[in-house]
Design an enzyme around this catalytic site. Sequence first.
Site, short mmCIF file in Angstrom:
data_model
loop_
_atom_site.label_atom_id
_atom_site.label_comp_id
_atom_site.label_asym_id
_atom_site.label_seq_id
_atom_site.Cartn_x
_atom_site.Cartn_y
_atom_site.Cartn_z
N HIS A 173 0.81 -1.03 -0.02
CA HIS A 173 -0.01 -0.11 0.07
C HIS A 173 0.98 1.03 -0.09
O HIS A 173 1.46 1.49 0.86
CB HIS A 173 -0.86 -0.04 1.21
CG HIS A 173 -1.77 -1.25 1.47
ND1 HIS A 173 -1.19 -2.49 1.85
CD2 HIS A 173 -2.98 -1.57 0.92
CE1 HIS A 173 -2.03 -3.20 1.97
NE2 HIS A 173 -3.21 -2.73 1.54
N THR A 256 -6.88 3.91 -5.79
CA THR A 256 -7.09 3.84 -4.44
C THR A 256 -7.18 2.56 -3.70
O THR A 256 -7.73 1.54 -4.40
CB THR A 256 -8.34 5.05 -3.66
OG1 THR A 256 -9.57 4.22 -4.30
CG2 THR A 256 -8.04 6.15 -4.61
N ASP A 257 -7.11 2.55 -2.38
CA ASP A 257 -7.93 1.34 -1.63
C ASP A 257 -9.28 1.92 -1.50
O ASP A 257 -9.47 2.92 -1.97
CB ASP A 257 -6.94 1.17 -0.19
CG ASP A 257 -6.99 -0.17 0.45
OD1 ASP A 257 -8.07 -0.77 -0.01
OD2 ASP A 257 -6.27 -0.52 1.12
N SER A 258 -10.25 1.19 -0.85
CA SER A 258 -11.51 1.51 -0.83
C SER A 258 -11.86 2.70 -0.25
O SER A 258 -11.22 3.19 0.91
CB SER A 258 -12.13 0.28 0.16
OG SER A 258 -13.29 0.75 0.29
N LEU A 259 -12.44 3.38 -0.99
CA LEU A 259 -12.94 4.72 -0.10
C LEU A 259 -13.87 4.74 1.11
O LEU A 259 -14.22 5.63 1.71
CB LEU A 259 -13.58 5.53 -1.14
CG LEU A 259 -13.01 5.93 -2.70
CD1 LEU A 259 -13.61 6.96 -3.37
CD2 LEU A 259 -11.62 6.49 -2.34
#
Length: 336
Positions: A173, A256-259
């Site tokens: 990440h 992105t990772d999850s919003l």
Amino acid sequence: MTRLSAGGLVWAGFDGSAVPGPLLDGIARGRIGGLLLFAYRGNIRSRDQVRGMLREAAAAARRGGLQPVPVGVDQEGGSVVRIGYGAVFPSAMAIGATGDPANAERVARSVALGLRADGIAVNHAPVCDLNVEPRNPVIGTRSFGDDPAAVARHCAAWVKGSEGAGVAASPKHFPGHGATAHDTHHTTVDVSADRALLEARELVPFRAAFAAGASSVMTAHIRYPALDDDNVATLSPRILGELLRGALGFSGLAITDSLDMSGLTQVETADLVAPRAVNAGIDAVMVTSGLERQLEEPERLALGVPPARLREAIVRATTFRERFGVDVPDAPFDDG
């Protein structure tokens, strides 16, 4: 060629074993640019079900005169396996413990062949985070280890294996989630390392993964005061622009990772977070829930992002889709 539109930046998650009708319509109309699969949401029940579901999604895109949308999943191995009906592999830490990066390449290639044969051409792996904080509640065995050079070799090998089999790797990440005792799913997180330490530790595996040909990168919802005093990485022009694009020279898709994760929801409201992310340098946003929000996100992006930045993101998303938006092949992969 896929038509250029802000909808191409929106990747959607959903509940159940079939893509909901409104999302299929959104795909056909160019308002949804990618799909995300999660086992816990009932998306993955059997090989035949997944293949049938993704054939419907591809057909929806074709009805709109569009290429199929890319489909992404977290198929890391070990504790993070979403596709449970195929061959299952050990964790990154177990692979790292062998000391042979060739094992990472072989595993990544085998995983990728199975995914691609079912119409999934994006794997949100490898984890480039270093296991340097024993209290870390979310990385642990998902990491190849705690030595930057060794982890870098294994991450590069994973990227080569996955990309060589036609599945986009998505190192995560960025710029590193290993040095924290907290999980961005549940709270805001800071990493207090100075710039020199980040360069010598966190960034080493990412540099190697990019050099090996990673087509995408997933950002962390973490604040790094040494890089940006104010913004988490997903919302930081300094981290996404000056560091990722500038110093590291990465030219692929930034996603992105999850919003929905608290690391973001505690610092920005839902209607502003996607435009802020794209303004900062993101090219695709994971809107993992909320059908109405998913279908309205293109308008928010079109209104909230300057035309030049929006077009830059759309061009990257379109280039990515042309390579990884695939039809479901006639025959599945025999991994027995």
